[in-house]
Design an enzyme around this catalytic site. Structure first.
Site, short mmCIF file in Angstrom:
data_model
loop_
_atom_site.label_atom_id
_atom_site.label_comp_id
_atom_site.label_asym_id
_atom_site.label_seq_id
_atom_site.Cartn_x
_atom_site.Cartn_y
_atom_site.Cartn_z
N VAL A 29 2.39 -11.14 2.45
CA VAL A 29 1.59 -11.99 1.55
C VAL A 29 0.86 -11.06 0.58
O VAL A 29 0.95 -9.85 0.69
CB VAL A 29 0.57 -12.86 2.32
CG1 VAL A 29 1.20 -14.10 2.89
CG2 VAL A 29 -0.12 -12.05 3.40
N LYS A 50 -1.84 -14.64 -14.79
CA LYS A 50 -3.06 -15.15 -14.13
C LYS A 50 -4.27 -14.81 -14.99
O LYS A 50 -4.52 -13.64 -15.27
CB LYS A 50 -3.18 -14.51 -12.73
CG LYS A 50 -4.45 -14.89 -12.02
CD LYS A 50 -4.57 -14.27 -10.65
CE LYS A 50 -5.95 -14.52 -10.08
NZ LYS A 50 -6.23 -13.77 -8.85
N PRO A 61 -13.07 -16.58 -14.70
CA PRO A 61 -12.04 -16.08 -15.63
C PRO A 61 -12.02 -14.56 -15.68
O PRO A 61 -13.01 -13.91 -15.36
CB PRO A 61 -12.54 -16.62 -16.97
CG PRO A 61 -14.04 -16.58 -16.85
CD PRO A 61 -14.36 -16.83 -15.39
N ALA A 85 -1.50 -12.72 -5.42
CA ALA A 85 -2.39 -12.87 -6.57
C ALA A 85 -3.11 -11.55 -6.79
O ALA A 85 -3.52 -10.89 -5.84
CB ALA A 85 -3.41 -13.98 -6.30
N ALA A 121 0.84 -1.21 0.00
CA ALA A 121 0.00 0.00 0.00
C ALA A 121 0.87 1.26 0.00
O ALA A 121 0.62 2.19 -0.77
CB ALA A 121 -0.93 -0.01 1.21
N ILE A 134 -5.12 -5.80 -3.29
CA ILE A 134 -4.22 -4.92 -4.05
C ILE A 134 -5.05 -4.05 -5.00
O ILE A 134 -4.75 -2.87 -5.20
CB ILE A 134 -3.13 -5.75 -4.78
CG1 ILE A 134 -2.19 -6.32 -3.70
CG2 ILE A 134 -2.35 -4.91 -5.79
CD1 ILE A 134 -1.12 -7.26 -4.20
N LEU A 187 -4.38 -2.34 4.18
CA LEU A 187 -4.94 -3.05 5.32
C LEU A 187 -5.34 -2.09 6.44
O LEU A 187 -6.20 -2.41 7.26
CB LEU A 187 -3.92 -4.07 5.85
CG LEU A 187 -3.50 -5.15 4.84
CD1 LEU A 187 -2.38 -6.01 5.40
CD2 LEU A 187 -4.70 -6.02 4.45
N SER A 211 9.31 0.91 8.79
CA SER A 211 10.10 0.38 9.88
C SER A 211 10.58 -1.04 9.57
O SER A 211 9.76 -1.95 9.41
CB SER A 211 9.25 0.37 11.15
OG SER A 211 9.80 -0.51 12.09
C1 LIG Z 1 -3.46 -14.21 4.50
C2 LIG Z 1 -3.47 -13.07 3.53
C3 LIG Z 1 -3.41 -13.33 2.15
C4 LIG Z 1 -3.47 -12.26 1.24
N1 LIG Z 1 -3.46 -12.54 -0.10
C5 LIG Z 1 -3.65 -11.51 -0.97
C6 LIG Z 1 -3.70 -11.74 -2.37
O1 LIG Z 1 -3.52 -12.85 -2.86
N2 LIG Z 1 -3.94 -10.68 -3.18
C7 LIG Z 1 -4.12 -9.42 -2.71
O2 LIG Z 1 -4.38 -8.50 -3.48
N3 LIG Z 1 -4.00 -9.18 -1.39
C8 LIG Z 1 -3.77 -10.18 -0.52
N4 LIG Z 1 -3.67 -9.92 0.81
C9 LIG Z 1 -3.65 -8.53 1.26
C10 LIG Z 1 -2.27 -7.93 0.99
O3 LIG Z 1 -1.29 -8.68 1.64
C11 LIG Z 1 -2.23 -6.50 1.46
O4 LIG Z 1 -3.31 -5.79 0.96
C12 LIG Z 1 -0.98 -5.82 0.96
O5 LIG Z 1 0.15 -6.55 1.26
C13 LIG Z 1 -0.85 -4.43 1.54
O6 LIG Z 1 -0.49 -4.46 2.86
P1 LIG Z 1 -0.21 -3.07 3.55
O7 LIG Z 1 0.85 -2.36 2.80
O8 LIG Z 1 -1.50 -2.39 3.78
O9 LIG Z 1 0.33 -3.50 4.99
P2 LIG Z 1 1.72 -4.18 5.44
O10 LIG Z 1 2.30 -5.02 4.39
O11 LIG Z 1 1.43 -4.81 6.77
O12 LIG Z 1 2.70 -2.94 5.66
C14 LIG Z 1 2.62 -2.14 6.80
C15 LIG Z 1 3.81 -1.21 6.82
O13 LIG Z 1 3.63 -0.30 7.90
C16 LIG Z 1 4.87 -0.17 8.59
N5 LIG Z 1 4.59 0.21 9.98
C17 LIG Z 1 3.68 -0.31 10.83
N6 LIG Z 1 3.75 0.31 12.02
C18 LIG Z 1 4.72 1.25 11.90
C19 LIG Z 1 5.28 2.20 12.79
N7 LIG Z 1 4.86 2.32 14.06
N8 LIG Z 1 6.27 3.01 12.34
C20 LIG Z 1 6.72 2.90 11.06
N9 LIG Z 1 6.24 2.01 10.18
C21 LIG Z 1 5.26 1.20 10.61
C22 LIG Z 1 5.51 -1.54 8.47
O14 LIG Z 1 6.89 -1.46 8.67
C23 LIG Z 1 5.15 -1.87 7.02
O15 LIG Z 1 6.10 -1.30 6.18
C24 LIG Z 1 -3.56 -10.95 1.72
C25 LIG Z 1 -3.57 -10.69 3.09
C26 LIG Z 1 -3.54 -11.74 4.00
C27 LIG Z 1 -3.55 -11.45 5.48
#
Ligand SMILES: Cc1cc2nc3c(=O)[nH]c(=O)nc-3n(C[C@H](O)[C@H](O)[C@H](O)COP(=O)(O)OP(=O)(O)OC[C@H]3O[C@@H](n4cnc5c(N)ncnc54)[C@H](O)[C@@H]3O)c2cc1C
Length: 511
Positions: free
Chosen positions: A47, A78, A96, A50, A15, A346, A333, A39
């Site tokens: 994860v 895909k 599909p 896909a 994100a 995503i 998230l 961090s």
């Molecule tokens: C089991 C599972 C399967 C998934 N499969 C899919 C899939 O197949 N396809 C899909 O589109 N999505 C999937 N997702 C969702 C996908 O993983 C997320 O949408 C995507 O990775 C984005 O995550 P994010 O960047 O929001 O959070 P994160 O990857 O958790 O990143 C959070 C960031 O915040 C930073 N952070 C947190 N607290 C602090 C702090 N106090 N100070 C500084 N930095 C901080 C961390 O260091 C990190 O860099 C899945 C999720 C799960 C749980």
């Protein structure tokens, strides 16, 4: 000199880096300054392998070279998702990224198919009228054809990729275009009298000031949830899975151009083929199966030896009731998560990034963001989440796995009115509503509605304007065109290998 707006993104997962990259490309650099804090201590969720076809547009808009991106993220193509055992054990269907048939006489294909069946004509199963499905069944791939009228152009494609490598890729791309990266842990958040975020204090003691803060801190939702107190709306009554074991394994022989989702007693298992390994996970409900049982089931279904210990992830399906308040917008998230079925997270990031770009506050107002921008963003976000929610619930609700507590439960729980309307419209007349905004398309709904075993009682009477003979001929012609063209497609394995090795796309198709 004109004032610039300081945008501070907190979080360096998909994100954070997708936001940073898109902002760096689209916003005039003199007017917007972009800083991203991440961090190493906390890390990313790691994860999310896909995707949906929209990701290609996102990469294309950044000007990313596709073959290089695929090489560096170990990506594969895909064309959809195969659902196994979701209707009842033994069932299989594919959702599909393409259409079923084509409209004749201005009437959608499913009505002609339903009518042909009712007339007693020899029709193939609905799934056989999709070119993308025919490619999946053959483990084949080629790029959609240039001639938009050809069946070979009747689909789109997405990727499976290594999520960590994708974030690295975007990090390099964004930093190369002026995004300032700060490594550090946010310890404190200061608010102004009006409740807007003024600055962040890092563990190191550094203060980072900003005008607009983008919360990409993952499930922690440090700014929007924890600091600003925006409540979480819980959707677990409809989507009961709340945990997942994830583990990669050695690549097996089957190199599918699709994700596989296999229903299990306590949830479902994903299988995602990458170039160098296969990603696997068991998404389950802790109310219906224990962590240990789920872990054992997953390890028993791998293509090859596990590459490391399985990791347990916990989540609560739902979303923050508002994704944007005052000068803070949550993306990823931090704003919500339903569950990984249908790979929508995503996409939701991408949709939020593009809405935020369109509604980006002007630098002149600084932290005093126009609340109408936030209202519009939240309206669009509500639509996106509600559409995805209904589509996911359909998979659970329309099951016939009788005698299994999880599946009996999801069949019995009252579903949202919006979904009840869609199902009854389909059952009564074969219609599926069209949307201007949000996922999913008519053909996606058709794939899952038919795939889960729902069958309309009637069809659109306008289909009767096409003669029975003509429909029979058209059906036969289409079925044949799909089968013969798909038979000429190259294997997915060869296509990926040649494309990533730098062989031109058209050469990869022709050979
Ligand atoms: C089991 C599972 C399967 C998934 N499969 C899919 C899939 O197949 N396809 C899909 O589109 N999505 C999937 N997702 C969702 C996908 O993983 C997320 O949408 C995507 O990775 C984005 O995550 P994010 O960047 O929001 O959070 P994160 O990857 O958790 O990143 C959070 C960031 O915040 C930073 N952070 C947190 N607290 C602090 C702090 N106090 N100070 C500084 N930095 C901080 C961390 O260091 C990190 O860099 C899945 C999720 C799960 C749980």
């Amino acid at each position: 000199m004109a004032q610039a707006l300081n945008i501070v993104i907190v979080g360096g997962g998909s994100a954070g880096w997708m936001s940073a990259a898109a902002f760096a490309r689209a916003l005039p650099s003199g007017r917007y300054r972009i800083t991203l804090i991440e961090s190493d201590e906390i890390g990313t969720v790691g994860v999310g392998e896909a995707t949906l076809p929209h990701i290609k547009t996102f990469n294309d808009q950044l000007g990313i070279d596709e073959a290089q991106f695929m090489r560096e993220t170990r990506a594969t193509f895909k064309l959809g998702i195969e659902f196994r055992d979701w209707g009842e054990p033994g069932d299989r269907y594919i959702h599909p990224f393409g259409v079923f048939g084509e409209p004749w006489g201005g009437v959608d294909f499913q009505h002609h198919w339903l009518r042909a069946r009712q007339l007693g004509q020899q029709v193939a199963p609905f799934q056989e009228y999709s070119y993308a499905i025919a490619a999946c069944r053959r483990n084949a791939f080629e790029f959609p054809h240039q001639d938009r009228k050809s069946v070979r152009a009747s689909y789109a494609y997405a990727y499976h990729f290594d999520a960590g490598l994708y974030a690295d890729f975007l990090r390099r791309w964004a930093i190369g275009r002026g995004v300032r990266r700060i490594e550090g842990l946010v310890r404190d958040i200061s608010l102004s009298e009006s409740g807007a975020i003024e600055s962040l204090t890092l563990q190191s003691g550094a203060h980072i000031e900003g005008d607009l803060f983008v919360d990409c801190t993952g499930f922690r939702s440090l700014l929007l949830g924890a600091k600003l107190g925006v409540p979480w709306e819980d959707w677990s009554q409809w989507l009961p899975c709340d945990r997942a074991w994830a583990v990669p394994c050695e690549r097996g022989a089957e190199f599918t151009p699709y994700t596989r989702s296999t229903a299990q007693t306590g949830g479902w298992i994903w299988r995602i083929p990458l170039q160098h390994r296969t990603g696997n996970g068991y998404v389950f409900s802790s109310h219906f199966i224990s962590d240990e049982q789920a872990r054992d089931v997953l390890l028993g279904q791998l293509d090859g030896a596990p590459l490391g210990e399985p990791r347990l992830l916990r989540f609560k399906p739902g979303r923050r009731v508002r994704a944007w308040i005052r000068n803070c917008v949550a993306i990823g998230l931090a704003s919500g998560f339903l569950e990984p079925l249908e790979s929508t997270s995503i996409f939701l990031i991408q949709a939020a990034v593009s809405d935020l770009l369109r509604l980006m506050p002007s630098p002149e107002r600084g932290r005093a963001v126009d609340p109408r921008l936030a209202d519009e963003f939240n309206r669009l976000s509500d639509i996106q989440y509600a559409r995805v929610r209904d589509f996911l619930i359909l998979h659970y609700f329309a099951n016939r796995r009788h005698g299994e507590p999880l599946w009996d439960y999801v069949r019995s729980v009252p579903i949202p009115d919006t979904l009840t309307h869609k199902i009854s419209l389909f059952l009564g007349r074969g219609h599926v509503p069209y949307y201007k905004d949000g996922l999913f398309s008519r053909d996606s709904w058709l794939a899952v509605l038919f795939g889960q075993g729902l069958m309309p009682r009637a069809y659109d009477r306008l289909a009767d304007n096409v003669s029975a003979e003509q429909v029979e001929q058209l059906m036969r012609w289409l079925h044949q065109a799909i089968a013969s063209n798909a038979a000429a497609m190259p294997p997915h394995t060869d296509f990926v290998a040649r494309y990533c090795a730098g062989v031109r796309a058209d050469a990869a198709v022709m050979s």
